[in-house]
Scaffold this active site. Structure first.
Site, mmCIF file in Angstrom:
data_model
loop_
_atom_site.group_PDB
_atom_site.id
_atom_site.type_symbol
_atom_site.label_atom_id
_atom_site.label_comp_id
_atom_site.label_asym_id
_atom_site.label_seq_id
_atom_site.Cartn_x
_atom_site.Cartn_y
_atom_site.Cartn_z
ATOM 1 N N GLU A 105 0.811 -1.224 0.000
ATOM 2 C CA GLU A 105 0.000 0.000 0.000
ATOM 3 C C GLU A 105 0.843 1.272 0.000
ATOM 4 O OE1 GLU A 105 -4.035 -1.497 2.176
ATOM 5 O OE2 GLU A 105 -2.420 -0.845 3.482
HETATM 6 N N1 IFG Z 1 -4.369 -3.933 4.372
HETATM 7 C C1 IFG Z 1 -3.141 -3.453 5.001
HETATM 8 C C2 IFG Z 1 -2.991 -3.679 6.492
HETATM 9 C C3 IFG Z 1 -4.318 -3.666 7.246
HETATM 10 C C4 IFG Z 1 -5.303 -4.592 6.555
HETATM 11 C C5 IFG Z 1 -6.573 -4.751 7.370
HETATM 12 C C6 IFG Z 1 -2.008 -5.480 4.204
HETATM 13 C C7 IFG Z 1 -0.752 -6.125 3.676
HETATM 14 C C8 IFG Z 1 -5.587 -4.049 5.175
HETATM 15 N N2 IFG Z 1 -1.996 -4.125 4.339
HETATM 16 O O1 IFG Z 1 -2.964 -6.181 4.500
HETATM 17 O O2 IFG Z 1 -2.140 -2.675 7.030
HETATM 18 O O3 IFG Z 1 -4.826 -2.360 7.366
HETATM 19 O O4 IFG Z 1 -7.364 -5.818 6.885
#
Ligand code: IFG
EC number: 3.2.1.52
Length: 491
Positions: A299
């Site tokens: 992200e």
């Molecule tokens: N995506 C984000 C996390 C977390 C997650 C919650 C990943 C690799 C959503 N990154 O999962 O930091 O916020 O479900």
């Protein structure tokens, strides 16, 4: 009170080979003793403790002569073990202590559900031969959004090892908090690990280097490898609040206690960034005996794609420089990976070209699809905790999939294993961890261990039903999912 006799195959993960022999049940009587090769004395003592608690008998550990024998050697594969239960005695054998530890978890599940001092018990006769499908069977705990203390993490470890989980990935840094003391960069935890940090400002705290070392040793004694993650180049607001020179234009950023993602980024074009990153990776590697060091990579929405590639190209070799294998969320497959690097797939798309290319290039992949393995997904729309951006994930949905089918071009031979991440934006206590992890983590554990052809949802559903009394006796706050026909207190 005589506990119901558990069947030889009532084990999670389901063993590879279960050959019951009802004529060979073993009666654990007051004179029972455990004998072990000296090198297996620790495992023998752990089994004896379980038997003492279950029966109330003295259950001594001796070098020879016991009706329960623990043999180290005489078996051939790593992590594998064999259990023979017969009227005249029980034998557990494995080539390694880790294999014996796996067999111990199986024997523990054949004892009554953590009953105390109930007198004579019977073990179901027959033979179990067992070994894992994948070497990496993990779960992740997000300490950044909400910190959990070393004792709380150890308690979680004690529960997950019962299902032969052998990796615990710790998410140690994010926008809301920095959770591991880094010598030379004290403000990371002084400023961004203290009280008031975390989502809603309720998740403060951090691991000192001594606490981390103690936790790693505790895990190692239970054959669990700690996988530390420092998330880069995104998810870095906490580091930038502590050290403004890491922020764009050196600005003093404000701490964040919300649950937004994707707004922060290190500057890939400044040398201070790489001095910081290398210091952190060197310190974390020095504190971590396990082979893996996770550098995040997810992200990075505020990192221009070119800068992301520049950053990862410079940073991905650093774990290797300090003797570790780099692990990273699968977005890192956008760049040429060091040979031993491990992409961890976490999204919900039907395919991913980067991961498929990495598999073709011989990389091993950890499979963590959010729509199956994310333990922070709600069980259903009424679940009070958790998120639902990947959809709701009931127990059956967490069990009834296969990692070898999940991504085109990423088959069995490209898989290092599976991992069930538990993000902590909505968690506030160990009871919350347990509620989200049980019974779904045992489902992921079985996917990681049991041969694919032997896996079956109705079989798992029936076997997990018997864990209600066991988790109740252990004080584990599991979710009494309506998908499971829970067995109440053992008759
Ligand atoms: N995506 C984000 C996390 C977390 C997650 C919650 C990943 C690799 C959503 N990154 O999962 O930091 O916020 O479900």
């Amino acid at each position: 009170m005589r506990a119901t006799l558990r069947r030889l195959g009532d084990v999670i993960p389901l063993p590879v080979s279960v050959r019951p022999d009802p004529a060979a049940n073993f009666l654990v009587s007051p004179t029972v003793a455990v004998s072990a090769d000296p090198a297996a004395a620790d495992i023998a003592e752990q089994l004896a403790k379980l038997l003492r608690r279950a029966t109330g008998f003295p259950v001594p550990v001796t070098e020879a002569g016991g009706s329960i024998k623990i043999l180290l050697g005489g078996y051939d594969k790593n992590e594998a073990y064999r259990v023979d239960i017969a009227a005249e005695g029980v034998t557990l054998r494995a080539a390694t202590e880790q294999g014996l530890f796996n067999g111990l978890q199986t024997l523990r599940q054949l004892l009554p559900a953590e009953g105390r001092g109930i007198g004579e018990i019977t073990l179901p006769g027959g033979t179990i031969e067992d070994e894992p499908r994948f070497p990496y069977r993990g779960t992740m705990l997000d300490l950044a959004r909400h910190f959990f203390t070393p004792d709380e993490i150890k308690s979680y470890l004690d529960t997950i090892v019962q299902f032969k989980i052998n990796h615990l990935h710790l998410h140690l840094s994010d926008d809301q908090g920095w959770r591991l003391e880094i010598p030379g960069w004290p403000r990371l935890t002084e400023v961004s690990g203290g009280e008031g940090t975390g989502v809603d400002g309720t998740g403060g705290g951090f691991l000192t280097t001594a606490e981390y070392a103690d936790l790693v040793a505790y895990a190692e004694r239970r054959f669990v490898t700690i996988v530390p993650e420092i998330d880069l180049p995104g998810h870095v607001n906490a580091a930038q609040v502590a050290y403004p020179e890491l922020a764009r234009d050196g600005e003093q950023l404000a701490p964040r206690t919300d649950a937004e993602v994707g707004y922060s980024s290190l500057d890939a074009n400044r040398e201070e960034t790489y001095a910081f990153v290398e210091d952190v990776i060197r310190e974390v590697a020095a504190l971590t005996p396990g082979p893996f060091l996770h550098i995040g990579g997810d992200e990075a929405f505020s990192t221009p794609p070119e800068d992301y590639r520049t950053f990862l190209t410079r940073v991905l070799p650093l774990p290797g420089k300090y003797g570790k294998r780099a692990v990273g969320w699968h977005e890192m497959a956008a760049v040429e990976l060091p040979p031993s690097a491990v992409p961890q797939y976490w999204r919900i798309e039907p395919a991913d070209d980067g991961v498929a290319q990495a598999a073709r290039d011989g990389h091993q992949v950890i499979m963590s699809p959010a729509d199956r393995s994310y333990l922070d997904m709600k069980y259903d729309k009424d679940t009070p905790l958790g998120l639902d951006w990947a959809g709701v994930v009931g127990v059956e949905r967490s069990y009834d999939w296969d990692p070898a089918d999940r991504l085109p071009g990423v088959g069995e031979e490209a898989l290092l294993g599976v991992e069930a991440p538990l993000w902590s934006e909505t968690l506030r206590s160990p009871a919350d961890i347990e509620f989200m992890a049980f019974p779904r983590l045992p489902a992921i554990a079985e996917i990681g261990w049991t041969p694919r052809a032997a896996r079956d949802w109705t079989s798992f559903r029936d076997r997990v039903a018997a864990f209600g009394p066991r988790w109740h006796a252990q004080g584990v706050n599991f979710h009494r999912s309506p998908e499971i026909d829970w067995i109440d207190e053992e008759s």
